[in-house]
Design a protein around this motif. Structure first.
Motif, mmCIF file in Angstrom:
data_model
loop_
_atom_site.group_PDB
_atom_site.id
_atom_site.type_symbol
_atom_site.label_atom_id
_atom_site.label_comp_id
_atom_site.label_asym_id
_atom_site.label_seq_id
_atom_site.Cartn_x
_atom_site.Cartn_y
_atom_site.Cartn_z
ATOM 1 N N ASP A 130 0.005 -0.874 1.144
ATOM 2 C CA ASP A 130 0.474 -1.902 1.878
ATOM 3 C C ASP A 130 -0.014 -3.258 1.518
ATOM 4 O O ASP A 130 0.915 -4.312 1.598
ATOM 5 C CB ASP A 130 0.113 -1.858 3.071
ATOM 6 N N GLU A 131 -1.240 -3.462 0.878
ATOM 7 C CA GLU A 131 -1.513 -4.709 0.399
ATOM 8 C C GLU A 131 -0.779 -5.243 -0.810
ATOM 9 O O GLU A 131 -0.453 -6.295 -0.934
ATOM 10 C CB GLU A 131 -2.972 -4.464 0.078
ATOM 11 N N SER A 132 -0.281 -4.255 -1.355
ATOM 12 C CA SER A 132 0.466 -4.618 -2.979
ATOM 13 C C SER A 132 1.787 -4.982 -2.555
ATOM 14 O O SER A 132 2.598 -5.512 -3.384
ATOM 15 C CB SER A 132 0.391 -3.712 -3.739
ATOM 16 N N LEU A 133 2.348 -4.764 -1.295
ATOM 17 C CA LEU A 133 3.674 -5.156 -1.080
ATOM 18 C C LEU A 133 3.924 -6.650 -0.781
ATOM 19 O O LEU A 133 5.190 -7.074 -1.041
ATOM 20 C CB LEU A 133 4.289 -4.575 0.308
ATOM 21 N N GLY A 134 3.080 -7.467 -0.652
ATOM 22 C CA GLY A 134 3.038 -8.566 -0.603
ATOM 23 C C GLY A 134 3.854 -9.272 0.813
ATOM 24 O O GLY A 134 4.610 -10.297 0.973
ATOM 25 N N LEU A 135 3.556 -8.404 1.836
ATOM 26 C CA LEU A 135 4.351 -8.610 3.191
ATOM 27 C C LEU A 135 3.556 -8.875 4.217
ATOM 28 O O LEU A 135 2.271 -8.287 4.034
ATOM 29 C CB LEU A 135 5.610 -7.532 3.236
ATOM 30 N N THR A 136 4.096 -9.545 5.354
ATOM 31 C CA THR A 136 3.243 -9.604 6.492
ATOM 32 C C THR A 136 3.203 -8.144 7.500
ATOM 33 O O THR A 136 4.078 -7.352 6.993
ATOM 34 C CB THR A 136 3.914 -10.532 7.458
ATOM 35 N N GLN A 137 2.315 -7.891 8.194
ATOM 36 C CA GLN A 137 2.405 -6.570 9.074
ATOM 37 C C GLN A 137 3.822 -6.359 9.613
ATOM 38 O O GLN A 137 4.217 -5.293 9.478
ATOM 39 C CB GLN A 137 1.350 -6.897 10.021
ATOM 40 N N GLN A 138 4.373 -7.453 10.037
ATOM 41 C CA GLN A 138 5.769 -7.376 10.636
ATOM 42 C C GLN A 138 6.813 -6.858 9.853
ATOM 43 O O GLN A 138 7.655 -5.988 9.952
ATOM 44 C CB GLN A 138 6.217 -8.647 11.554
ATOM 45 N N GLU A 139 6.762 -7.366 8.494
ATOM 46 C CA GLU A 139 7.622 -7.094 7.457
ATOM 47 C C GLU A 139 7.530 -5.638 7.224
ATOM 48 O O GLU A 139 8.254 -5.048 6.808
ATOM 49 C CB GLU A 139 7.704 -8.145 6.629
ATOM 50 N N VAL A 140 6.006 -5.140 7.076
ATOM 51 C CA VAL A 140 5.858 -3.911 6.803
ATOM 52 C C VAL A 140 6.259 -2.889 7.705
ATOM 53 O O VAL A 140 6.813 -1.808 7.369
ATOM 54 C CB VAL A 140 4.342 -3.787 6.605
ATOM 55 N N GLU A 141 6.149 -3.321 9.100
ATOM 56 C CA GLU A 141 6.741 -2.238 10.105
ATOM 57 C C GLU A 141 8.187 -2.237 10.180
ATOM 58 O O GLU A 141 8.855 -1.261 10.283
ATOM 59 C CB GLU A 141 6.262 -2.616 11.258
ATOM 60 N N ASP A 142 8.816 -3.261 9.676
ATOM 61 C CA ASP A 142 10.289 -3.389 9.479
ATOM 62 C C ASP A 142 10.987 -2.614 8.429
ATOM 63 O O ASP A 142 12.074 -2.066 8.481
ATOM 64 C CB ASP A 142 10.848 -4.870 9.419
ATOM 65 N N LEU A 143 10.194 -2.233 7.415
ATOM 66 C CA LEU A 143 10.500 -1.214 6.466
ATOM 67 C C LEU A 143 11.047 -0.073 6.794
ATOM 68 O O LEU A 143 12.015 0.775 6.440
ATOM 69 C CB LEU A 143 9.606 -1.259 5.343
ATOM 70 N N ASP A 144 10.252 0.557 7.966
ATOM 71 C CA ASP A 144 10.431 1.759 8.615
ATOM 72 C C ASP A 144 10.376 3.064 7.444
ATOM 73 O O ASP A 144 9.576 2.994 6.711
ATOM 74 C CB ASP A 144 11.852 1.667 9.626
ATOM 75 N N TRP A 145 11.474 3.561 7.534
ATOM 76 C CA TRP A 145 11.620 4.886 6.268
ATOM 77 C C TRP A 145 11.717 4.220 4.861
ATOM 78 O O TRP A 145 11.710 5.066 4.223
ATOM 79 C CB TRP A 145 12.812 5.531 6.745
ATOM 80 N N ARG A 146 11.941 3.022 4.661
ATOM 81 C CA ARG A 146 11.788 2.376 3.265
ATOM 82 C C ARG A 146 10.313 2.165 2.795
ATOM 83 O O ARG A 146 10.465 1.989 1.792
ATOM 84 C CB ARG A 146 12.780 1.185 3.559
ATOM 85 N N HIS A 147 9.485 2.471 3.708
ATOM 86 C CA HIS A 147 8.222 2.210 3.256
ATOM 87 C C HIS A 147 7.732 3.086 2.250
ATOM 88 O O HIS A 147 8.061 4.326 2.349
ATOM 89 C CB HIS A 147 7.177 2.321 4.306
ATOM 90 N N PRO A 148 6.941 2.915 1.227
ATOM 91 C CA PRO A 148 6.745 3.647 0.060
ATOM 92 C C PRO A 148 5.858 4.873 0.724
ATOM 93 O O PRO A 148 5.809 5.914 -0.136
ATOM 94 C CB PRO A 148 5.684 2.836 -0.832
ATOM 95 N N ALA A 149 5.106 4.670 1.687
ATOM 96 C CA ALA A 149 4.231 5.744 2.366
ATOM 97 C C ALA A 149 5.138 6.990 2.980
ATOM 98 O O ALA A 149 4.747 7.959 3.290
ATOM 99 C CB ALA A 149 2.913 5.376 2.883
ATOM 100 N N PHE A 150 6.302 6.470 3.533
ATOM 101 C CA PHE A 150 6.913 7.373 4.196
ATOM 102 C C PHE A 150 7.767 8.660 3.557
ATOM 103 O O PHE A 150 8.070 8.438 2.097
ATOM 104 C CB PHE A 150 8.225 6.668 4.797
ATOM 105 N N ARG A 151 7.665 9.877 4.095
ATOM 106 C CA ARG A 151 8.229 10.809 3.288
ATOM 107 C C ARG A 151 9.134 11.561 4.140
ATOM 108 O O ARG A 151 9.106 11.829 5.536
ATOM 109 C CB ARG A 151 7.010 12.039 2.924
ATOM 110 N N TRP A 152 10.407 12.045 3.692
ATOM 111 C CA TRP A 152 11.098 12.797 4.641
ATOM 112 C C TRP A 152 10.562 14.082 5.193
ATOM 113 O O TRP A 152 10.004 14.788 4.523
ATOM 114 C CB TRP A 152 12.429 13.066 3.871
ATOM 115 N N LYS A 153 11.132 14.536 6.212
ATOM 116 C CA LYS A 153 10.496 15.719 7.019
ATOM 117 C C LYS A 153 11.648 16.631 6.994
ATOM 118 O O LYS A 153 12.458 16.619 8.165
ATOM 119 C CB LYS A 153 9.831 15.266 8.181
ATOM 120 N N PRO A 154 11.531 17.686 6.195
ATOM 121 C CA PRO A 154 13.048 18.611 6.403
ATOM 122 C C PRO A 154 12.816 19.598 7.228
ATOM 123 O O PRO A 154 13.750 20.256 7.959
ATOM 124 C CB PRO A 154 12.781 19.279 4.870
#
Length: 497
Positions: free
Chosen positions: A473-497
């Protein structure tokens, strides 16, 4: 009536901030004894209420099929495509108001919204008992669609506030299983009602709408007094249980700081634009063509298979396929819960439905065609699995409401197509209708398989990117709100089949 809920919210107001604050920094213990006890408690307080409401929602929607073979078409002077037009108007109202309904549900709270909208569509059902012309029937069915629009997505969204991702599928099955059960129970109830000589001044098919609508209204008023909006306002939970209820759901939502975030259109449409949401929505659209066509036309199909039986016997013959469908919903959803997998069950269900339509197309023998309806009834399982899948593959509460609303809207676009699947001149064997449904089940198999392949491929690609450049998260250079707005685009997110 309303003071009960006001006191409920008031009593829990002081505990609310403490519960949310503690949950923010908590991680739910995975399936500990405390969590199992809490889950059972939630099951007993929440699932029966929403299941009964949805049971009567589906009955009030599908009972027009039972009314048709009881004389509705003759009394209203239907000709040509009149019946198809009447049931299509329901879906027009439903589709147009689907997204506004889920936004309203989140805004006022599902504990209020679900019972209130149930009262309104119960009133519409009663109103159908008094129509005398086809245009009047169209108007009432349009209103019924408006008030039912938020029921399925609203209930799915509501349950996602209470359950973990893996648990949600099975709990969805316990309420969505009422759809096939409504087909079985609706047929049995209709046959019982038709044995009455009259209900007030009403006779024949009019009694079906009136009695079932009154039952819906009564049950909805009970739900208005008893349904709890969210864990923090549940008087039947202790403060510790509320903390755990919030924490265990929150722990699965990467980057989310609160369980119930504020409504923003950015996050709402992020849930809709999710690739898995779009794929699953198309699958549900194709599945709904089969499910809704079966709900509206099974009585007609049974009548063509067994024309020598009287109306009451024909109504009874519509019940057994739905019972099998109900069993499949619960059985596959239980397996999904225990394996925490959903996509594979899309793939496994499709060939069963395809086999049913191949039987319809290949044979004119009564027993074979009636047997085919049991295979086709397995299509009901995707209602549970698709809603659970889109819920599992977004992060924020707002994105989840958007994904679920879109999925439900796709289903009812399919339902609109399904109303035209079985046309009068195509009977009695309906080769075009059955061929269409064979094609849609084949597409479900193809799309579901490709999506599963893509989800696994993209997860590996995300793992590789993180390993190569360390997307914290720290390396994204975004505010907390902007990080949350990424939703499934966040690098830590993984699809759940």
């Amino acid at each position: 009536m309303f003071s009960t809920k006001e006191s409920l919210i008031s009593d829990s107001n002081l505990a609310h901030q403490k519960v949310t604050s503690e949950a923010h920094n908590s991680l739910a213990v995975s399936d500990s004894p405390d969590e199992r006890r809490l889950r059972t408690k939630i099951d007993l307080h929440i699932v029966p209420i929403v299941s009964i409401l949805y049971l009567f929602a589906f009955i009030d929607r599908a009972n027009i099929g039972n009314a048709k073979i009881a004389g509705l078409d003759k009394d209203l002077g239907m000709t040509g495509y009149d019946y198809n037009v009447i049931i299509s108007t329901f879906y027009i109202g439903y589709i147009v108001f689907e997204v506004p309904a889920i936004v309203l549900c989140k805004w006022i709270g599902p504990g209020w919204f679900l019972p209130a909208t149930s009262v309104l569509f119960g009133i519409c059902s009663v109103g159908t008992a008094f129509v005398t012309t086809v245009p009047q029937a169209c108007v009432v069915r349009f209103l019924l669609g408006i008030f039912e629009a938020g029921m399925m997505p609203g209930t799915t969204y509501y349950l996602s506030r209470w359950y973990r991702r893996s648990e949600l599928t099975f709990r969805l099955s316990l309420y969505l299983v009422t759809a096939p059960l409504a087909g079985a129970f609706g047929g049995l109830l209709a046959s019982g009602i038709l044995r009455l000589s009259h209900f007030g001044g009403l006779t024949s098919w009019r009694m079906i709408f009136a009695i079932e609508g009154i039952l819906t209204i009564g049950l909805s008023l009970v739900a208005l007094l008893t349904l709890t909006d969210r864990p923090e306002t549940a008087r039947w939970l202790t403060v510790e249980e509320k903390t755990l209820a919030v924490a265990r759901v929150r722990s699965e939502r990467v980057t989310a700081q609160v369980l119930l975030d504020s409504m923003t259109m950015r996050k709402f449409f992020r849930g809709i634009a999710n690739p898995v949401t779009l794929s699953v929505g198309i699958v549900f659209l194709f599945d709904a063509i089969t499910v809704q066509a079966m709900a509206f036309f099974l009585p007609t199909v049974v009548k063509t298979i067994y024309p020598e039986y009287d109306t009451v016997q024909q109504q009874l013959y519509t019940a057994p396929p739905y019972v099998v469908g109900a069993f499949m919903v619960v059985f596959l959803s239980y397996l999904s819960w225990r394996t925490d997998r959903r996509q594979i069950f899309f793939i496994l269900t499709a060939p069963v439905v395809m086999a049913g339509y191949i039987m319809f197309l290949a044979s004119k023998e009564q027993r074979v065609r009636y047997g085919a309806t049991f295979l086709v009834a397995s299509s009901f399982t995707l209602g549970t699995l698709t809603n659970s899948q889109v819920s599992a593959n977004v992060i924020s509460d707002t994105s989840r409401s958007g994904a679920i609303a879109f999925n439900s809207m796709c289903a009812h676009l399919g339902g609109l197509v399904g109303t035209w699947a079985f046309l009068p001149w195509d009977g009695p064997h309906y080769p075009i209708g059955n061929g269409l449904n064979l094609a849609t089940s084949g597409m479900i198999l193809v799309i579901s398989s490709l999506t599963l392949f893509w989800m696994n491929w993209d997860n590996r690609a995300r793992d590789k990117r993180v390993a190569e450049r360390g997307d914290a998260d720290e390396s994204l250079g975004l505010t907390q709100q902007e990080v949350e707005d990424l939703d499934w685009r966040h690098p830590a997110f993984r699809w759940k089949p």
